[in-house]
Design a protein around this motif. Structure first.
Motif, short mmCIF file in Angstrom:
data_model
loop_
_atom_site.label_atom_id
_atom_site.label_comp_id
_atom_site.label_asym_id
_atom_site.label_seq_id
_atom_site.Cartn_x
_atom_site.Cartn_y
_atom_site.Cartn_z
N ASP A 167 10.86 -16.80 6.61
CA ASP A 167 11.87 -17.06 5.66
C ASP A 167 12.59 -17.48 5.09
O ASP A 167 13.53 -17.39 4.31
N GLN A 262 8.62 -16.49 -2.64
CA GLN A 262 7.65 -15.78 -2.85
C GLN A 262 6.37 -15.98 -3.68
O GLN A 262 6.29 -16.89 -5.20
N TYR A 338 2.06 -8.62 -2.11
CA TYR A 338 2.30 -8.90 -0.45
C TYR A 338 1.35 -8.53 0.23
O TYR A 338 1.02 -7.32 -0.42
N ASP A 366 9.21 -12.00 1.87
CA ASP A 366 9.74 -10.60 1.81
C ASP A 366 9.08 -9.12 1.11
O ASP A 366 8.87 -9.69 -0.21
N ARG A 403 11.42 -1.14 8.08
CA ARG A 403 12.46 -1.96 8.89
C ARG A 403 13.24 -1.29 9.45
O ARG A 403 13.69 -0.27 10.12
N SER A 451 14.66 -7.43 5.00
CA SER A 451 12.95 -6.95 5.05
C SER A 451 12.40 -8.51 5.38
O SER A 451 11.06 -8.38 5.44
N CYS A 452 13.11 -9.60 5.51
CA CYS A 452 12.37 -10.67 4.92
C CYS A 452 12.31 -11.45 6.51
O CYS A 452 11.75 -12.14 6.77
N ARG A 453 13.17 -10.88 7.96
CA ARG A 453 13.01 -11.07 9.05
C ARG A 453 11.43 -10.31 9.38
O ARG A 453 12.21 -9.67 10.63
N HIS A 454 10.94 -10.89 9.99
CA HIS A 454 9.63 -10.50 10.37
C HIS A 454 9.56 -10.69 11.43
O HIS A 454 9.16 -9.95 12.98
#
Length: 803
Positions: A167, A262, A338, A366, A403, A451-454
């Motif tokens: 991210d 992205q 994605y 994300d 999420r 959603s960007c923090r996997h």
């Protein structure tokens, strides 16, 4: 990742200087490896005006320029063909150091003084034009440094991004971190689109044949674009991040990738056959030419972007030659997708192809940012390249990624971190990095990461976010309160160390041989059939036949080591090894692991050039080493016996003995049997000893207590026996000890003689008996009577004669 602080300020407000910002980011987990100021040299370059231009009196191609630097007029010798009076130009003052390394100073050129240098774009690394001096905007203030006038006062942070923080591979990602550290908010770009063209669904379509590898794919179409150079502001942004400007359309895709994280791809829509996109797996062995002009062989797990006929790009890695943007491109299909990170990582490594796109996709982007980045790219392309945007967008997202919602227990996190934070403080910290926080109860928070923090999936991940943003320096330093406790020494290990020290004191060197040996090495010992040592544990995947089985004896490794030394001229050896052997156990798959001790002696007894001799070691040296080892177990002559039976087959029966302790076989000592020496290719005699350490440990005696010194004198008597040559010297010795006469304190051998006067096959052995009473002086009559009685018993037991 290279982060421009000037670009960063487009998205977040902060007052920290670059060095402070670098420190704060590093302490928050984003290590800044370096801070560079690429245009610092422009502090010595000012905006100036050319007031007059005259020919150089001594050179046809040079001119004398009178240049006003904002405070005074300077004379500058210039050779640029385009210099003219009234121009506003960059003037490098004396003392300036240009990017080429050239240091300027006031100097004479062909007899005329020159106080500086008028510069071109290329000389200042601010463009590619080197045909003449750079003519600046006449509105720029004279005397200002070029750094200030062109707003180039920038610092570049070289940030090392860990694999779990995909991210942060964008300017907005880093801006989120800076906003959390400085207590501000991120300013996201405002996006507005004017969709005036026909619907995109009338011109293009997207089919996902592999939705697992590509969970989401979005596209927009712009017609009527004009390919050209990007404006200077965008070129500077890309250059600050280390990316070369190509053209306005391609630069937009790179700009949005750096801005939002992205990766995008722009296709020449007119070169997409059938005007459609198909996402599928490649066929094993399928070939494809990428943008770098290399034809690559693909694998069956490589994800491809195809048109209606064939592949046009390797998904997430690189586009193809057949659909790239060219100067003649007028219609652009923008891809934003994605892709599964594992798939991109595997394909990138197999193909040996790493790009800025694959670097981000394989760390996870994300999935909810796909349409936002697509719209941002369409907005910038319309601004920079013109054209008409088709109405609507294609967005294939059949199975939206969910999420997680994580429970955070405040007391547990405090115990884990060593902090004392309340729930409100933790919630505020997590909300500063755009996490959605709800209060479940007074001690529990329910947190949904963006959603960007996997990387945030567990409670401990939330704890890490809390402590890194609160500050690791806020964690109090505490010391362990647990009492120190040391385990008592292991008696087995202590005794092993004592034995090693005893042998080292005798001049032995410890060796460590492999636990894996060849099966032939075990057989070469000459062991009889049925011996358990001939059934070693076999390895399933041996490195070689020389290491195919686990050793059941230390001797094969010891004899191999001796041969290795003999072959290299090292002939004087005293070696030992105390290690495990692996003996098979009936009806069990795992072997019995016992410690054994083995030693080997060869060569000279005292191998010293000055004080040594040519005497070689013999049985007595090996036996003496064994007796020294036995003393470590407090086993003396009263319990130890050296016997001719039972000898192992690898011991020479003429020079060897079995070692028994209280009639328990614990090993053997002697010369290596000649047949075994030949089997191991030993070119000289070697003596060995082998002891079962586990059996000796079981039979060991306690440390003897203190015995007071005797108060009464001892009386010694000798007994010289003539016996047959085959009678072991130890036999009468053991017999005398077995009589257990209380007044007999000690029995030793003091003489051994063979001669013609004794006759063939006979020898004389002298024994010395020491008598002592603990409470009185012994009289001669008493000692003589006892000695006579013992002598008669010995003569009778062994059919011996007194000499």
């Amino acid at each position: 990742m290279l982060v421009s602080t000037q670009w960063l300020k487009d998205y977040v407000d902060f007052t920290m200087d670059a060095d402070t910002l670098a420190h704060r980011l590093t302490m928050a987990g984003l290590e800044v490896e370096a801070v560079e100021r690429p245009y610092a040299f422009l502090q010595q370059v000012v905006v100036a005006r050319v007031d007059a231009v005259e020919p150089h009196p001594n050179a046809d191609k040079l001119r004398l320029c009178q240049v006003f630097d904002g405070s005074r007029v300077r004379q500058v010798v210039c050779g640029a063909p385009n210099v003219a009076s009234g121009q506003v130009v960059p003037l490098a003052l004396p003392g300036a150091v240009l990017p080429s390394g050239q240091k300027l100073a006031k100097a004479k050129i062909r007899g005329q003084v020159s106080e500086g240098m008028l510069c071109s774009q290329r000389e200042l690394l601010l463009g590619d034009d080197a045909s003449g001096i750079w003519v600046l905007d006449p509105a720029l203030p004279l005397g200002k440094t070029l750094l200030e006038a062109l707003d180039l006062d920038d610092a570049i942070l070289d940030v090392s991004i860990t694999p779990n923080r995909g991210d942060c591979l964008s300017m907005i990602g880093v801006a989120r971190e800076v906003a959390a550290l400085s207590g501000t908010r991120v300013r996201y770009p405002e996006i507005s689109l004017d969709e005036t063209g026909p619907s995109i669904h009338e011109a293009a379509s997207v089919t996902l044949e592999d939705p697992l590898g590509c969970p989401r794919y979005a596209a927009r179409l712009i017609r009527g674009v004009r390919i050209g150079p990007s404006p200077r502001w965008m070129q500077r942004r890309l250059e600050a991040a280390g990316i070369r400007s190509i053209n306005n359309v391609v630069d937009v895709t790179n700009f949005v990738m750096l801005e939002m994280g992205q990766p995008l791809h722009a296709f020449d829509y007119e070169r997409l056959r059938e005007g459609r996109i198909v996402v599928r797996r490649a066929q094993a062995g399928e070939r494809f030419s990428t943008l770098d002009g290399v034809e690559r062989t693909l694998f069956d797990d490589t994800l491809l972007i195809c048109d209606g006929v064939g592949p046009v790009a390797i998904a997430g890695i690189m586009g193809g030659l057949d659909s790239e943007i060219t100067e003649g491109t007028t219609q652009v299909l923008i891809e934003s997708a994605y892709f599964q990170p594992e798939r991109i990582r595997r394909s990138s490594r197999k193909l040996g192809l790493r790009t800025e796109s694959s670097y981000r996709f394989e760390r996870g982007i994300d999935p909810e940012g796909v349409p936002r980045a697509l719209d941002r790219a369409a907005q910038l392309m319309l601004q920079l390249a013109g054209g008409v945007l088709a109405t609507g967008a294609i967005d294939q997202y059949p199975s939206p990624l969910e999420r997680p919602t994580i429970s955070l227990r405040v007391p547990r996190v405090n115990r884990f971190l060593g902090l004392d934070l309340d729930a409100a403080t933790m919630a505020k910290v997590l909300e500063s990095i755009e996490m959605h926080v709800e209060q479940a109860d007074s001690e529990t928070l329910r947190v949904t990461p963006p959603s960007c923090r996997h990387d945030v999936t567990r409670e401990v991940d939330l704890a890490e976010e809390v402590v890194r943003l609160v500050g690791y320096d806020q964690v109090p330093v505490t010391h362990a309160a647990a009492p120190l406790y040391a385990d008592p020494p292991d008696p087995h290990a202590s005794l092993r160390l004592q034995v090693k020290q005893a042998l080292t004191a005798l001049g032995f060197d410890e060796v460590v041989t492999y636990s894996f040996i060849s099966e032939k090495g075990v057989k070469d010992l000459g062991l009889p059939e049925g011996d358990a040592r001939l059934r070693p544990v076999r390895l399933r995947n041996p490195l070689s036949e020389e290491q195919a089985v686990m050793r059941t004896s230390l001797l094969p490794g010891m004899l191999t080591t001796a041969r290795h030394n003999f072959d290299r001229g090292n002939l004087d050896l005293r070696l030992f090894e105390l290690s495990k052997v692996f003996l098979p156990r009936p009806d069990q798959s795992l072997p019995q692991e016992d410690h054994h001790l083995a030693g080997l002696l060869a060569g000279r007894r005292v191998p010293h050039l000055l004080y040594g001799s040519e005497e070689t070691v013999d049985y007595a040296d090996a036996k003496g080493a064994v007796e020294a080892v036995l003393e470590c177990f407090h086993l003396g002559s009263d319990t130890v016996r050296f016997s001719l039976e039972p000898l192992p087959p690898y011991c020479d029966p003429a020079v060897g003995a079995a070692v028994l302790v209280e009639d328990h076989l614990v090993g053997s000592v002697g010369r290596v049997d000649p047949d075994v020496q030949d089997a191991f290719d030993l070119k000289r005699d070697a003596y060995y000893f082998e002891l079962d350490f586990e059996e000796l440990f079981r039979l060991k005696r306690p440390h003897p207590g203190f015995s007071p010194l005797p108060k009464f004198p001892a009386v010694a008597r000798d007994m010289a026996l003539i016996v047959t040559d085959d009678l072991p010297v130890a036999a009468p010795l053991d017999f005398i000890r077995s009589l257990n006469e209380p007044l007999v304190e000690q029995v030793d051998v003091f003489d051994l003689y063979r001669g013609k006067q004794l006759g063939e096959g006979r020898k004389s052995v002298g024994y010395r008996l020491v008598y002592r009473a603990p409470d009185r002086n012994l009289t001669d009559e008493e000692v003589n009577a006892l000695h006579q009685r013992i002598t008669e018993k010995v003569l009778s037991a062994f059919q011996a004669q007194l000499r």
